[in-house]
Every structure is written in structure tokens, then in C-alpha cells.
Design a protein around this motif. Sequence first.
Motif: not given
Length: 152
Positions: A1-5, A7-10, A59-63
Amino acid sequence: MKARRLGELALLTGLFSGYSPVASGTMGTLVGALLIWFIPLPLWIHVALCLVFLFVGVRLSDKFCSEWKEADSSKIVLDEIVGILVTMIGIPVTGYYLIVGFFVFRFFDIVKLPPANYFDQKLKNGWGVMLDDVAAGIYGNVLLHLMVRANF
């Protein structure tokens, strides 16, 4: 899993507390309460953090809701973190008020008085995920401010 993803998930899942098999919303609220307790912030930074988390949460909830094919996944608890942060705006950070704030926020989040129920039922996007908890946080904040003023 990529670091950005990751981080977003965390962030969206409250350091993965949203994956709790029971009471994920309560676990997310606990993460928010611990944040308030261990990282005391000046009022303006506290409010700014609420706004940043709100917009990032939308934004993250939409994604992730789109990706997971769920309108409001129980794994998402950033909304609860924002809710407890809103509840505690301008409230003294003492054990008493933080515990009362925790339970008051959870009560209003579960009961969903208007307009929280509207946001929860009618907005099926990131705004719906986040705004019902902001409304619950505002109700909790008003109640706590009344308690502080009454020395209760």
C-alpha cells in the motif's frame, strides 16, 4: 500500500480504530478525546483543526465510500473525531468536561436531532458523512457551555 493512501486511510479511520468490530464510532470518538487530552491546543488552532479535518473528511469520505461502495462506512470515524473536537471548542480540557463531552456527543450523534438527521438521511456523500457529526458536536458544545456557565 502506498504511503499516501495509508496516511489517508489512517486519518479517515482514526488510526484504524474504525476497523473495531464493535462500536467503531465510539472508538473514533475516543481517539478524538485522547487527541484533545494529550495535545492541548490554543482555541484558534482547535477551530482551524476542526475545519481542516472537516474538509479533508469530506474529500476522503467521498473517495473511500465510492471505492468501498458504501454510503457511510462504519470504518470512517474522522466524522466522530471532528464531532468531539467541535463539542469541546472553548470548553476547559479537564477530565470531567472531556468525559461529559464524550458522552454528550455520543448521545447527540446517536439520537440525530434535526438537522443532523437530515444530513444523515438525505446527503449521501462526504458532506452527509461529516455534517451529522458536526451538528451533534454543536449540540454538545452548546450544552457544555451552559454547564460551564452554570458551574455544573
